[in-house]
Design a protein around this motif. Sequence first.
Motif, PDB file in Angstrom:
ATOM      1  N   GLU A  67      -0.272   8.292   8.672  1.00 19.46           N
ATOM      2  CA  GLU A  67      -1.006   8.580   7.445  1.00 19.46           C
ATOM      3  C   GLU A  67      -0.089   9.233   6.411  1.00 19.46           C
ATOM      4  N   THR A  97      -0.088  10.758   2.385  1.00 22.76           N
ATOM      5  CA  THR A  97      -0.785  11.116   1.157  1.00 22.76           C
ATOM      6  C   THR A  97       0.292  11.129   0.093  1.00 22.76           C
ATOM      7  N   ARG A 112      -3.728  10.659  -6.636  1.00 24.64           N
ATOM      8  CA  ARG A 112      -3.478  10.933  -5.214  1.00 24.64           C
ATOM      9  C   ARG A 112      -3.969   9.719  -4.443  1.00 24.64           C
ATOM     10  N   LEU A 146      -4.137   7.769  -0.472  1.00 19.76           N
ATOM     11  CA  LEU A 146      -4.038   7.874   0.975  1.00 19.76           C
ATOM     12  C   LEU A 146      -3.679   6.500   1.538  1.00 19.76           C
ATOM     13  N   ARG A 170      -3.206   4.681   5.292  1.00 16.49           N
ATOM     14  CA  ARG A 170      -3.425   4.860   6.733  1.00 16.49           C
ATOM     15  C   ARG A 170      -3.185   3.562   7.484  1.00 16.49           C
ATOM     16  N   LEU A 182      -7.680   8.688  -4.042  1.00 19.42           N
ATOM     17  CA  LEU A 182      -8.296   9.999  -3.874  1.00 19.42           C
ATOM     18  C   LEU A 182      -8.605  10.675  -5.202  1.00 19.42           C
TER      19      LEU A 182
END
Length: 156
Positions: free
Chosen positions: A32, A34, A53, A55, A57, A137
Amino acid sequence: MAIDLNFLMTTEDYVLDVESFQMKGEMYYPLEWTCFGAEDATMLLTWDAERDRILIRFEQYAVFLGTIEDHSMHEEGLRNAYPIVKLKTSQFTRFAADTMSTERVNTYRGSLSHYVICTVEQEFHVLAYEDPIVKDLGKVGDTGVVVTEVNEVDEF
């Protein structure tokens, strides 16, 4: 040599900078990132509150290969304007097939692909069967906290 490219993040000339990277012990999403993101790298350098922002994964069968500096396997033609790239064939996928038997193991999961996450400082390489989850995000400055200004404070 031709490289078969698919683009996961379709925003050209978009720059990523890593905020955090974790190799988790979780069952479903062990890799993961960020990241901060922006169309202008200056927004990342000046810590502009309007930068995004993001993410990223990868699922449980993903294998983190490190950065290009870790193993010196340079892919010709990999430099591009997209921050996340999926390669169907690459030196890494051929290396994995030769040394890790990836063409014989877990074939029910589909075909293994090589993913490259390009940031302002380095590239990260991952082998995975499934595309990563990429979530927006929101803006860094958008904390969801409402600040209220008051003139008088009640004493307790």
